[in-house]
Scaffold this motif. Structure first.
Motif, PDB file in Angstrom:
ATOM      1  N   LYS A   1     -15.779   3.380  -1.611  1.00  0.00           N
ATOM      2  CA  LYS A   1     -14.105   2.267  -1.509  1.00  0.00           C
ATOM      3  C   LYS A   1     -13.931   1.485  -0.396  1.00  0.00           C
ATOM      4  O   LYS A   1     -13.020   2.586   0.117  1.00  0.00           O
ATOM      5  N   PRO A   2     -14.298   0.569  -0.078  1.00  0.00           N
ATOM      6  CA  PRO A   2     -13.962  -0.054   1.481  1.00  0.00           C
ATOM      7  C   PRO A   2     -13.085  -0.634   1.372  1.00  0.00           C
ATOM      8  O   PRO A   2     -11.967  -1.094   3.096  1.00  0.00           O
ATOM      9  N   VAL A   3     -12.046  -1.335   0.511  1.00  0.00           N
ATOM     10  CA  VAL A   3     -11.097  -2.273   1.324  1.00  0.00           C
ATOM     11  C   VAL A   3     -10.408  -1.805   0.292  1.00  0.00           C
ATOM     12  O   VAL A   3      -9.883  -0.734  -0.951  1.00  0.00           O
ATOM     13  N   TRP A   4      -8.820  -1.367   0.919  1.00  0.00           N
ATOM     14  CA  TRP A   4      -8.025  -0.698   0.076  1.00  0.00           C
ATOM     15  C   TRP A   4      -6.508  -1.258   0.421  1.00  0.00           C
ATOM     16  O   TRP A   4      -5.913  -1.992   1.467  1.00  0.00           O
ATOM     17  N   ILE A   5      -5.721  -1.545  -0.800  1.00  0.00           N
ATOM     18  CA  ILE A   5      -4.530  -2.253  -0.651  1.00  0.00           C
ATOM     19  C   ILE A   5      -3.956  -1.217  -0.949  1.00  0.00           C
ATOM     20  O   ILE A   5      -3.254  -0.562  -1.566  1.00  0.00           O
ATOM     21  N   VAL A   6      -2.444  -1.118   0.603  1.00  0.00           N
ATOM     22  CA  VAL A   6      -1.449  -1.205   0.849  1.00  0.00           C
ATOM     23  C   VAL A   6      -0.348  -1.103  -0.853  1.00  0.00           C
ATOM     24  O   VAL A   6      -0.066  -2.386  -0.674  1.00  0.00           O
ATOM     25  N   GLU A   7       0.084  -0.048  -0.952  1.00  0.00           N
ATOM     26  CA  GLU A   7       1.002  -0.034  -2.116  1.00  0.00           C
ATOM     27  C   GLU A   7       2.266   0.442  -1.857  1.00  0.00           C
ATOM     28  O   GLU A   7       3.482   0.210  -2.491  1.00  0.00           O
ATOM     29  N   SER A   8       2.316   1.341  -0.909  1.00  0.00           N
ATOM     30  CA  SER A   8       3.212   1.426  -0.208  1.00  0.00           C
ATOM     31  C   SER A   8       3.761   2.374   0.815  1.00  0.00           C
ATOM     32  O   SER A   8       2.573   2.076   1.521  1.00  0.00           O
ATOM     33  N   ILE A   9       4.476   1.637   1.521  1.00  0.00           N
ATOM     34  CA  ILE A   9       4.933   1.733   2.610  1.00  0.00           C
ATOM     35  C   ILE A   9       6.476   2.570   3.305  1.00  0.00           C
ATOM     36  O   ILE A   9       7.331   2.274   2.675  1.00  0.00           O
ATOM     37  N   GLY A  10       6.351   4.355   3.513  1.00  0.00           N
ATOM     38  CA  GLY A  10       7.278   5.193   3.683  1.00  0.00           C
ATOM     39  C   GLY A  10       8.029   5.140   2.525  1.00  0.00           C
ATOM     40  O   GLY A  10       8.980   5.724   2.809  1.00  0.00           O
TER      41      GLY A  10
END
Length: 123
Positions: free
Chosen positions: A13-22
């Motif tokens: 799964k080469p594309v990762w969507i950032v759902e949360s930061i910290g």
């Protein structure tokens, strides 16, 4: 100390969507990151495109040599971009399970989900 390019567990799964930061949910447009099998990093902060290289060793990854476009966005989007880029600095632990990538420590790191595969166009 040997290193290899590319955490092989991220390859399907080469594309990762950032759902949360910290622990804080991301806002739209959400940052995305892709770690290619040949050791390249490409993606977006939600505002700017990023590119660079990475090396993986055991269960850690280091992103380096980054370049980035220089577009401006809303104050909230620019703050999110700063937090996203801060997480990518230095060596970070990573863990991949199912369609989820965790990068960095739980209190300041990223939680990403794999993007759904594109739907074929039926004509």
């Amino acid at each position: 100390m040997s290193s290899t390019s590319g955490p092989s567990s991220a390859a399907p799964k080469p594309v990762w969507i950032v759902e949360s930061i910290g622990g804080a949910p991301t806002i739209d447009p959400k940052p995305e990151i892709s770690l290619t099998e040949d050791g390249r990093v490409v993606g977006t902060t939600g505002i700017n495109r990023i590119m660079g290289t990475y090396e993986a060793e055991n269960e850690t990854v280091r992103i380096s040599g980054g370049g980035m476009t220089r577009m401006a966005g809303s104050d909230e989007a620019m703050d999110q971009e700063r937090r996203f880029l801060k997480v990518l600095e230095g060596w970070n632990a990573f863990h991949v399970r199912d369609d989820r990538l965790e990068l960095g420590p739980p209190d300041t790191g990223l939680v990403c989900v794999a993007s759904p595969p594109p739907h074929p166009i039926v004509g």
